[in-house]
Design a protein around this motif. Structure first.
Motif, PDB file in Angstrom:
ATOM      1  N   UNK A 269     -47.993 -18.561 -25.510  1.00 20.26           N
ATOM      2  CA  UNK A 269     -47.464 -17.631 -24.905  1.00 20.26           C
ATOM      3  C   UNK A 269     -46.568 -16.600 -25.839  1.00 20.26           C
ATOM      4  N   UNK A 270     -45.848 -17.293 -26.799  1.00 17.92           N
ATOM      5  CA  UNK A 270     -45.089 -16.211 -27.586  1.00 17.92           C
ATOM      6  C   UNK A 270     -45.998 -15.571 -28.533  1.00 17.92           C
ATOM      7  N   UNK A 271     -46.997 -16.261 -29.037  1.00 20.44           N
ATOM      8  CA  UNK A 271     -47.712 -15.581 -30.067  1.00 20.44           C
ATOM      9  C   UNK A 271     -48.507 -14.311 -29.593  1.00 20.44           C
ATOM     10  N   UNK A 272     -48.801 -14.493 -28.147  1.00 16.79           N
ATOM     11  CA  UNK A 272     -49.510 -13.508 -27.688  1.00 16.79           C
ATOM     12  C   UNK A 272     -48.636 -12.612 -26.689  1.00 16.79           C
ATOM     13  N   UNK A 273     -47.458 -12.616 -26.955  1.00 20.88           N
ATOM     14  CA  UNK A 273     -46.565 -11.789 -26.167  1.00 20.88           C
ATOM     15  C   UNK A 273     -46.702 -11.929 -24.698  1.00 20.88           C
ATOM     16  N   UNK A 274     -46.937 -12.894 -24.287  1.00 18.76           N
ATOM     17  CA  UNK A 274     -47.019 -13.273 -22.727  1.00 18.76           C
ATOM     18  C   UNK A 274     -45.780 -13.895 -22.076  1.00 18.76           C
ATOM     19  N   UNK A 275     -45.329 -13.476 -20.961  1.00 22.15           N
ATOM     20  CA  UNK A 275     -44.276 -14.061 -20.213  1.00 22.15           C
ATOM     21  C   UNK A 275     -44.500 -15.462 -19.933  1.00 22.15           C
ATOM     22  N   UNK A 276     -43.409 -16.069 -20.191  1.00 22.15           N
ATOM     23  CA  UNK A 276     -43.285 -17.465 -19.727  1.00 22.15           C
ATOM     24  C   UNK A 276     -43.194 -17.773 -18.386  1.00 22.15           C
ATOM     25  N   UNK A 277     -43.649 -18.829 -17.861  1.00 25.26           N
ATOM     26  CA  UNK A 277     -43.631 -19.279 -16.409  1.00 25.26           C
ATOM     27  C   UNK A 277     -42.339 -19.176 -15.844  1.00 25.26           C
ATOM     28  N   UNK A 278     -42.540 -18.685 -14.632  1.00 23.91           N
ATOM     29  CA  UNK A 278     -41.053 -18.679 -13.757  1.00 23.91           C
ATOM     30  C   UNK A 278     -41.357 -18.626 -12.504  1.00 23.91           C
ATOM     31  N   UNK A 279     -40.442 -18.886 -11.483  1.00 25.63           N
ATOM     32  CA  UNK A 279     -40.476 -18.730 -10.085  1.00 25.63           C
ATOM     33  C   UNK A 279     -39.997 -17.348  -9.636  1.00 25.63           C
ATOM     34  N   UNK A 280     -39.318 -16.620 -10.638  1.00 24.95           N
ATOM     35  CA  UNK A 280     -38.787 -15.248 -10.188  1.00 24.95           C
ATOM     36  C   UNK A 280     -39.745 -14.332  -9.468  1.00 24.95           C
ATOM     37  N   UNK A 281     -39.460 -13.332  -8.805  1.00 23.19           N
ATOM     38  CA  UNK A 281     -40.396 -12.422  -7.966  1.00 23.19           C
ATOM     39  C   UNK A 281     -41.595 -11.918  -8.810  1.00 23.19           C
ATOM     40  N   UNK A 282     -41.284 -11.573 -10.186  1.00 22.80           N
ATOM     41  CA  UNK A 282     -42.341 -10.848 -10.764  1.00 22.80           C
ATOM     42  C   UNK A 282     -42.866 -11.720 -11.803  1.00 22.80           C
ATOM     43  N   UNK A 283     -43.077 -12.952 -11.648  1.00 24.13           N
ATOM     44  CA  UNK A 283     -43.362 -13.797 -12.563  1.00 24.13           C
ATOM     45  C   UNK A 283     -44.929 -14.079 -12.519  1.00 24.13           C
ATOM     46  N   UNK A 284     -45.470 -14.465 -13.777  1.00 18.44           N
ATOM     47  CA  UNK A 284     -46.612 -14.615 -13.770  1.00 18.44           C
ATOM     48  C   UNK A 284     -47.297 -15.517 -12.596  1.00 18.44           C
ATOM     49  N   UNK A 285     -48.754 -15.185 -12.401  1.00 18.05           N
ATOM     50  CA  UNK A 285     -49.322 -16.401 -11.143  1.00 18.05           C
ATOM     51  C   UNK A 285     -49.634 -17.517 -11.752  1.00 18.05           C
TER      52      UNK A 285
END
Length: 422
Positions: A25-41
């Motif tokens: 995720x870091x190498x590809x500049x992707x967001x980390x998993x999260x439960x926040x409203x705009x988190x990745x699915x």
């Protein structure tokens, strides 16, 4: 004595897998998993490398086993989470009342949802701690989590959750009662669903009187209609059939499956058979492309009646049998006989159970869950290769079971081939 305990071994699997995911995720500049409203699915994108997907699955399975070991044996005997909160959230359409990128008080949300504030409050707080649905950023205020926002924005997901809470869970609560009451009956109305709804009608017939519930069920199943189409093309030698061979698509609705195969193999002709209402297409936006000409046509037919079309080269039967008990599946097969000729094939795309423990745990959980859903709703079942062989043999000695192949690694579905030598 082993140098490493099982709980430490599981912890290492989790640590190793999550570390790989974090680096990717870091190498590809992707967001980390999260439960926040705009988190990745999801933690990983669908196109993530295979080794990462395997590490992801291993970490999930290890975390489940570790949690069960640490919680103790007695916790394994307790039922799954109470469905009350998700049922209320679905039925009262609570997610759509919470503003996107905003907040709302319990008092105002209760008024919008037409609920008592104290009932709404405990339902939301249960959903937060058990399902991470909604957030309470400060006391008395509700905001979206990633999960509740998905529910607010996705009609398909609302249909899936609605079907689960309105149809599946009530039926499951009465399934054991049905087993006691109806014994070994193979009738489609000898089900938990029938008892839960106080009806003598089978599932589909009952829903005809409730258009909103039928529409919700159709919305929940909308994704199933297109799944596995390429596998269907790839796992049977359609192009080896003689030119102008006739394929009858049994229970094929508006013909989207036949059109897909016809596009891949232009030398074939297709007749799509289904009940008059399904053929009329009043509930479907799909139409056979004009480019197909008369290669794909529609015909009203009930597969519990003798087949009216003669000389059929291939019968295509896709996700029909798992809706019916063995007794009714045998009737479907026997009713094909007037349309068969020596060498005719029956191509069945349906769930194909494997031996216990041969699939990854999460995949096996999914297919075992589906098996019990079929019992609860339809008094039907999923089948393994031996079950398919027995079904074919019981239908008629003229049927010959040829093969059953999984359509993809770890897939719950397969392609079953039967020929007619009668």
């Amino acid at each position: 004595m082993a140098s490493t305990s099982r709980i430490v071994e599981l912890s290492n699997i989790i640590s190793h897998g999550t570390a790989q995911i974090d680096v990717y995720l870091r190498e590809n500049n992707l967001a980390q998993p999260s439960f926040e409203e705009h988190a990745r699915l999801s933690a990983l994108p669908e196109n993530a490398p295979a080794h990462l997907q395997q590490a992801h699955a291993a970490a999930i399975e290890a975390s489940l086993e570790l949690q069960q070991l640490l919680r103790g044996v007695d916790s394994l005997l307790m039922p799954s989470t109470d469905p009350t909160s998700l049922t209320a959230i679905s039925r009262f359409k609570i997610a759509s009342q919470v503003p996107l990128d905003g907040e709302i008080s319990f008092v105002e949300l209760a008024e919008k949802s037409d609920m008592a504030e104290h009932d709404l409050r405990r339902i939301i707080r249960f959903a937060i701690v058990h399902h991470r649905v909604f957030r309470e950023p400060r006391k008395g205020v509700v905001a979206h989590s990633a999960a509740s926002r998905r529910l607010a924005e996705s009609q398909t997901l609302r249909s899936v959750v609605g079907m689960s809470v309105d149809e599946v869970w009530p039926a499951q609560a009465r399934t054991v009662d049905a087993l006691v009451k109806f014994g070994k009956s193979q009738e489609p109305n000898a089900s938990g669903f029938a008892l839960a709804n106080n009806t003598d009608l089978p599932f589909y017939e009952y829903l005809e009187a409730f258009p909103e519930r039928a529409q919700q069920f159709g919305g929940a199943m909308s994704g199933a209609g297109i799944a596995g189409l390429q596998a269907l093309v790839d796992h049977f030698p359609w192009s080896n059939l003689p030119d102008q061979s006739l394929v009858v698509d049994l229970g094929g609705s508006q013909g989207h499956v036949s059109a897909f195969v016809a596009d891949a193999v232009p030398s074939l002709r297709f007749i799509v058979q289904d009940l008059p209402k399904a053929i009329s297409g009043t509930d479907s936006a799909y139409r056979i492309p004009n480019s197909m000409g008369d290669r794909v046509t529609l015909m009203a037919h009930d597969f519990f009646s003798p087949q009216p079309v003669e000389g059929v080269d291939v019968f295509l039967i896709r996700y029909i049998f798992h809706n019916w008990s063995d007794e009714y599946c045998v009737k479907i097969l026997r009713n094909l006989r007037p349309g068969l000729k020596t060498g005719s094939r029956i191509v069945i795309q349906d769930h194909l159970m494997l031996q216990p423990g041969s699939l990854p745990l999460m995949k096996e959980r999914d297919i075992r869950s589906m098996d019990l859903i079929m019992l609860s709703l339809f008094n039907s079942r999923e089948r393994d290769e031996d079950d398919w062989k027995t079904l074919v043999e019981n239908a008629d000695p003229g049927f010959k079971f040829e093969s059953a192949k999984r359509q993809a690694e770890n897939s719950p579905s397969g392609i079953i081939i039967v020929s007619w030598n009668g």
